[in-house]
Scaffold this motif. Structure first.
Motif, PDB file in Angstrom:
ATOM      1  N   GLY A   1     -10.223   2.814  68.346  1.00  0.00           N
ATOM      2  CA  GLY A   1     -10.573   4.137  67.822  1.00  0.00           C
ATOM      3  C   GLY A   1      -9.552   5.174  68.211  1.00  0.00           C
ATOM      4  N   THR A   2      -9.938   6.435  68.075  1.00  0.00           N
ATOM      5  CA  THR A   2      -9.048   7.555  68.387  1.00  0.00           C
ATOM      6  C   THR A   2      -9.802   8.638  69.144  1.00  0.00           C
ATOM      7  N   ILE A   3      -9.033   9.419  69.893  1.00  0.00           N
ATOM      8  CA  ILE A   3      -9.512  10.675  70.469  1.00  0.00           C
ATOM      9  C   ILE A   3      -8.639  11.760  69.858  1.00  0.00           C
ATOM     10  N   THR A   4      -9.258  12.713  69.180  1.00  0.00           N
ATOM     11  CA  THR A   4      -8.517  13.764  68.472  1.00  0.00           C
ATOM     12  C   THR A   4      -8.959  15.125  68.997  1.00  0.00           C
ATOM     13  N   PRO A   5      -8.302  15.630  70.059  1.00  0.00           N
ATOM     14  CA  PRO A   5      -8.791  16.832  70.733  1.00  0.00           C
ATOM     15  C   PRO A   5      -8.749  18.106  69.909  1.00  0.00           C
ATOM     16  N   ASP A   6      -7.866  18.178  68.905  1.00  0.00           N
ATOM     17  CA  ASP A   6      -7.732  19.429  68.156  1.00  0.00           C
ATOM     18  C   ASP A   6      -8.226  19.326  66.716  1.00  0.00           C
ATOM     19  N   LEU A   7      -8.947  18.246  66.385  1.00  0.00           N
ATOM     20  CA  LEU A   7      -9.499  18.122  65.028  1.00  0.00           C
ATOM     21  C   LEU A   7     -10.910  18.697  65.025  1.00  0.00           C
ATOM     22  N   PRO A   8     -11.131  19.843  64.352  1.00  0.00           N
ATOM     23  CA  PRO A   8     -12.458  20.445  64.348  1.00  0.00           C
ATOM     24  C   PRO A   8     -13.456  19.561  63.593  1.00  0.00           C
TER      25      PRO A   8
ATOM     26  N   VAL B   1     -18.749  10.234  73.947  1.00  0.00           N
ATOM     27  CA  VAL B   1     -18.401  11.649  73.833  1.00  0.00           C
ATOM     28  C   VAL B   1     -17.487  11.989  75.003  1.00  0.00           C
ATOM     29  N   TYR B   2     -16.373  12.649  74.720  1.00  0.00           N
ATOM     30  CA  TYR B   2     -15.415  13.044  75.750  1.00  0.00           C
ATOM     31  C   TYR B   2     -15.811  14.433  76.249  1.00  0.00           C
TER      32      TYR B   2
ATOM     33  N   PRO C   1     -14.402   7.171  66.212  1.00  0.00           N
ATOM     34  CA  PRO C   1     -13.801   8.495  66.386  1.00  0.00           C
ATOM     35  C   PRO C   1     -14.456   9.221  67.564  1.00  0.00           C
ATOM     36  N   VAL C   2     -13.635   9.654  68.504  1.00  0.00           N
ATOM     37  CA  VAL C   2     -14.131  10.351  69.696  1.00  0.00           C
ATOM     38  C   VAL C   2     -13.648  11.791  69.655  1.00  0.00           C
ATOM     39  N   PHE C   3     -14.570  12.723  69.917  1.00  0.00           N
ATOM     40  CA  PHE C   3     -14.254  14.145  69.933  1.00  0.00           C
ATOM     41  C   PHE C   3     -14.645  14.741  71.285  1.00  0.00           C
ATOM     42  N   LEU C   4     -14.165  15.952  71.532  1.00  0.00           N
ATOM     43  CA  LEU C   4     -14.355  16.584  72.835  1.00  0.00           C
ATOM     44  C   LEU C   4     -15.392  17.706  72.803  1.00  0.00           C
ATOM     45  N   VAL C   5     -16.089  17.840  73.928  1.00  0.00           N
ATOM     46  CA  VAL C   5     -16.902  19.019  74.196  1.00  0.00           C
ATOM     47  C   VAL C   5     -16.428  19.601  75.524  1.00  0.00           C
TER      48      VAL C   5
ATOM     49  N   ASP D   1     -22.886  14.212  67.169  1.00  0.00           N
ATOM     50  CA  ASP D   1     -23.376  13.534  65.957  1.00  0.00           C
ATOM     51  C   ASP D   1     -22.271  12.798  65.196  1.00  0.00           C
ATOM     52  N   ILE D   2     -21.018  13.242  65.330  1.00  0.00           N
ATOM     53  CA  ILE D   2     -19.934  12.580  64.595  1.00  0.00           C
ATOM     54  C   ILE D   2     -19.129  11.620  65.477  1.00  0.00           C
ATOM     55  N   CYS D   3     -19.394  11.627  66.774  1.00  0.00           N
ATOM     56  CA  CYS D   3     -18.700  10.706  67.676  1.00  0.00           C
ATOM     57  C   CYS D   3     -19.248   9.294  67.533  1.00  0.00           C
TER      58      CYS D   3
END
Length: 275
Positions: free
Chosen positions: A124-131, A173-174, A149-153, A167-169
């Motif tokens: 997968g990916t971690i995309t820190p700046d993809l809203p 969750v990062y 797909p992994v996103f940040l909080v 919900d989209i991760c």
């Protein structure tokens, strides 16, 4: 359908511990040197590897990671090199993610990147700046190719934002433990435990905490409340220091393996959080 990340976190949970996630940028000190270092981390107890895609405008990276990524870029590292790195690391059996800003993926083509990452064995990916609001094309491409797909909080995220991101991760969750850029710190932000709790209130996904962990004791502390412990700058610093003192590859690999083993002991409860 369960992914490799799902299986990894499930295994860690069955063993009564957190998963250890280690980050290094591709291409530093060389493409092959980075691959060897990442494989050494896995051999020493790292469960999941984040392969950084070096980028010229790394808004979230602290000075340590920037130094290594800049050196990799000067060395000519390419997205193809990143994918080759993923393939070589994924061969170890450790779930392997790409940590990347969105611009390089957008330039490469999201559908093509997803296909090529999956073909390389990436998890997968971690995309820190993809809203989240702009993530639709990537979520579709990732789903098509079985990528998580992994996103940040962050501590500043509202409860509504945390739920939207969770919900989209997929995979985990990062949770960024503090505000600001990446970098090892003497103390991991106190907001981290509260942030993990806020994520768990709206999601059943594992929560991994990153930004600031640099020692076995810190890893143990984070492992006491999080499902995963993410370490980046401390591992990158080992390679930077080896280069500065002119150490050979075998010495650098020994050093990074030693730190990874210490961190692995921390998440496995062999090192007390108060050490």
């Amino acid at each position: 359908m369960h992914s490799r990340l799902d299986a990894c976190f499930a295994t860690a949970r069955e063993e009564g511990r957190s998963a250890l996630i280690g980050y290094l940028p591709a291409g530093f000190p060389t493409v092959d040197g980075a691959i060897a270092a990442m494989r050494a981390m896995v051999a020493a107890g790292v469960d999941v590897v984040e392969v950084g895609l070096p980028y010229s405008d790394p808004t979230m990276d602290g000075p340590v990671i920037q130094d290594a990524a800049d050196a990799a870029l000067r060395g000519g590292v390419s997205t193809a090199d990143v994918l080759r790195t993923v393939e070589a690391v994924a061969e170890t059996g450790a779930p392997t993610l790409v940590m990347t800003y969105w611009n390089p993926v957008d330039r490469y083509g999201p559908a093509r990147f997803a296909a090529d990452l999956a073909a390389a064995g990436g998890a997968g990916t971690i995309t820190p700046d993809l809203p989240p609001e702009e993530s639709g094309p990537w979520l579709a491409a990732a789903a098509e190719h079985g990528l998580d797909p992994v996103f940040l909080v962050a501590p500043s995220s509202s409860d509504e934002r945390i739920k939207r991101v969770a919900d989209i991760c997929r995979g985990f969750v990062y949770a960024a433990s503090l505000m600001g850029v990446t970098g090892a710190r003497a103390e991991v932000g106190n907001a981290a435990a509260g942030l993990v709790g806020r994520v768990r209130a709206v999601s059943d996904l594992p929560v991994a905490v990153g930004l600031g962990v640099s020692s076995a004791a810190q890893a143990a502390r984070v492992a006491s409340f999080a499902d995963g412990v993410i370490v980046g700058s401390a591992l990158v610093r080992v390679l930077l220091e080896a280069r500065r003192r002119g150490a050979g590859e075998s010495e650098a690999l020994k050093d990074i393996g030693a730190l990874a083993a210490e961190l692995a002991a921390g998440v496995r409860g062999a090192v007390p959080a108060s050490a």
